[in-house]
Structure formats: structure tokens, C-alpha cells
Design an enzyme around this catalytic site. Structure first.
Site: not given
Length: 375
Positions: A166, A222, A314-315
Site C-alpha cells: 500500500h 485499487r 447532535m441533530d
């Protein structure tokens, strides 16, 4: 519950035709087989739908990070060869073999454990050898890999399909590290010739390698993030034309006038200098949208680029329309994608959040419904 979730105004839209076009563009550029990387929920695009579509497009090899991802693909009817790229524990070997998954073998000890599992099951394991040429993550060091390769070639229970490494710095076209890694990898692969053994499939190039280093293409490439139409790094050169396959969309759910000096959101980190109009967007860090975009990010509403103000919750988070701006409940909001002549790219968010595009995409979690178009 699924009916309730489907009503959520926030959603991800995945363009399957863009994925197919990107795969086609990469194939046309490199001229060798492509291993489509599907780890981390296909980079946030949805593991199973993306895999099914790419299999229908003739993708010949998939790569995932963990055995669980590979098993999920098999249970969904995916028949394409699947390589599990991550390091495995000996106890996982049997599971991989039973589900017809290809294994990464990264040491002689791992090789022996895979052999034992294959013998116990009475069927050969298909393996790819991992050579460490500079990542120091998993794999046998290239300069000491001769005994490892000899043991793999001699194995009775492992069918040796591939050998790979890699690239650590291929996102940067100016890095000298990639040439060094390629040199080390070629030296490691020379052991097969020395042993008179068939050369396995050699694969080294990730998205950066595909874009910048043709010598690294070898027998297979890849692509990960490039397959999804996003460049791997701000320094990356767009030598292949790809287009983003993902949009992140929402809608306005609340409008109010906020008076001068009244702070917005947690911590009171921002307050308008004059009366302004603020709207609330039902999306937050609980969905994987970066909190680091607090007071820094932008969205598109009615074709205008508008700032996020206050901390991302958070929301939810809030957007400043300005003193004369207009928006209504239900108006479309673009967080990633295009609206009119304006666009917000994954790369833009990564720059504003001081992170990388990989993190932006893979953090978008299953709380956000996904829709698929095209294909």
C-alpha cells in the site's frame, strides 16, 4: 420504524450512473483490471446497493476491510471475488474460507493459521500476500520477505492469487516516497522469479497511485475514493475525469428572527451584530456531519451560499440568511452537491473542517436514508 425513517427530510442521494462512469473512466485510463474498494459502507454510499450495481457493470474484484463486510456482500448475493484487506486473527480464517472470501496473509504465523483452517475445512484458501514497503501497518518488510514468500509458494492449502502493498504518499504527486515503495515492491516480487514460481497478481496503486504514478499500476489497481468521484487530497491532480456520486440534502424545518446580540446554539459562540434571519436544518454530528464546521461551514439555499452559525448540534444546526434573506419551511438545502450554478464538494467540506474527504464521506452514517438514482 422504516416508514418513519423514510419521512426524514435529510437524505443522501447516490447517482449510480456516476459510479458506472467513474469505473469506466478508471478502466480506460489504466488498462488493467480494477479492484473496486467498498469498505466503510462503500465510502458512505451504501455497501450492498453499490456492490450490486458495480457487479452488474462487470466489476471483476471487490476489496473490503473486514470479514463482516465480505459476509454481508455474500449474503446479498454478490458473487464477484472479494478480498478482505485488513489484518485478521487466526480464529477468523475459517469464516473467511467458508464464505469464499480471499484473505490477506501478512506474516508466516498468519499463513500457518490460514493453512490449518483450510485443512480443517478440507478446502483451499485463496490468499494475497501483504508486503510492507513503507506504511508500517501490516505486512512483512520487503527486505526480509524471502522466507515468507517461499513458505507461501510451498503451501499445500493456500492458493496464492495476489501479492500487494500500500502506498503511503501517492496522494501527493511530488512525493519521492512512492518511487521508493515501488522499488521495494519490485524487489520483493523478484523472489517469485528466483523461486521459479508463477507471478501472482501484483497490485499496489490506490487512488493517488492511479492519478499520479502509472508505474504503480502493475497487474491491478485499487480505486477507493476516486471511484466515488472525489479526489484523495487537495494536492491531487485530476488526471482522470470523474464526477461525485453522492449528494447530501436536507430541508429547512424552522425560521425565526434573531435579534442583535442574542447568541445562537451551544456555548454562545456566535451572535449577530444586527437583527438577522436564522433557519434550522435537521442534521448534525449524530449523523456524521462534522462539528468542526461550526461557524465555518456553508450550505446552499435557493442558490445562495450561506454560513453555518453557532455550534453544530447532535441533530440540528443553524444557518444565517442575513437581515433580508428569505427561506421557508420545506425549502431544499444542499450540504454536498449542486444547486443552480453553485456547488459544495466533499473536498470543500474537508478543507473547512480541517480533515480529509475520506472522513467526510465515511462518517455519514445509517441514520441518514439513502436514495439511489440511475443504474
Amino acid at each position: 420504524m422504516s416508514d418513519l425513517v423514510s419521512q426524514r427530510p435529510t437524505r443522501i442521494v447516490v447517482d449510480l450512473d456516476a459510479l458506472a462512469d467513474n469505473l469506466r473512466a478508471i478502466r480506460g485510463r489504466v488498462g488493467v483490471p480494477v479492484m473496486a474498494i467498498l469498505k466503510a459502507n462503500a465510502y458512505g454510499h451504501g455497501l450492498i446497493p453499490v456492490a450490486r450495481h458495480l457487479q452488474a457493470q462487470g466489476a471483476g474484484q471487490f476489496g473490503v476491510a473486514f470479514v463482516e463486510e465480505g459476509i454481508a456482500l455474500r449474503r446479498a448475493g454478490i458473487t464477484v471475488p472479494i478480498l478482505v484487506l485488513g489484518g485478521i486473527l487466526g480464529r477468523q480464517a475459517g469464516q473467511l474460507i467458508e464464505h469464499d472470501l480471499e484473505l490477506t496473509v501478512s506474516s508466516i504465523d498468519k499463513l500457518r493459521k490460514v493453512e490449518a483452517a483450510a485443512q480443517a475445512l478440507g478446502r483451499k484458501a485463496v490468499v494475497h500476500l501483504k508486503i510492507d514497503t513503507g506504511m508500517e501497518r501490516i505486512g512483512v518488510h520487503s527486505e526480509t520477505c524471502a522466507p515468507f514468500i517461499e513458505a507461501a509458494v510451498a503451501s499445500r492449502w493456500c492458493m496464492l492469487k495476489g501479492v500487494y502493498s500500500h502506498l503511503a504518499c501517492a496522494d501527493d504527486p511530488g512525493s519521492a516516497m512512492t518511487a521508493l515503495q515501488l522499488e521495494r515492491f519490485r524487489a520483493a516480487c523478484a523472489h517469485f522469479t528466483r523461486l521459479g514460481a508463477p507471478m501472482p497478481i501484483r497490485h499496489l496503486a490506490n487512488s493517488g497511485g492511479i492519478l499520479h504514478f502509472p508505474d504503480s499500476w502493475l497487474d491491478m489497481v485499487r480505486p477507493g475514493i476516486l471511484l466515488y468521484g472525489v479526489l484523495p487530497d487537495p494536492q491531487a491532480r485530476p488526471t482522470i475525469e470523474v464526477r461525485p456520486a453522492l449528494e447530501l440534502l436536507s430541508q429547512v424545518v424552522y425560521f425565526k428572527v434573531v435579534h442583535a446580540g442574542r447568541p445562537v446554539s451551544y456555548g454562545a459562540t456566535w451572535a449577530p451584530p444586527a437583527d438577522t434571519r436564522i433557519v434550522t436544518i435537521p442534521l448534525g454530528y449524530g449523523d456524521g456531519y462534522p462539528r468542526a464546521l461550526s461557524n465555518r461551514g456553508q450550505v446552499l439555499i435557493r442558490g445562495r451560499r450561506l454560513p453555518i452559525v453557532g455550534r453544530v448540534c447532535m441533530d440540528q444546526f443553524m444557518v444565517d440568511l442575513g437581515p433580508d434573506g428569505t427561506a421557508y419551511n420545506g425549502d431544499d438545502v444542499v450540504l454536498i452537491g449542486q444547486q443552480g450554478d453553485a456547488a459544495i464538494r466533499v473536498e470543500d467540506l474537508a478543507l473547512q473542517a480541517d480533515t480529509i474527504g475520506y472522513e467526510i464521506l465515511t462518517r455519514l452514517n445509517e441514520r441518514i436514508p439513502r436514495e439511489y438514482r440511475g443504474g
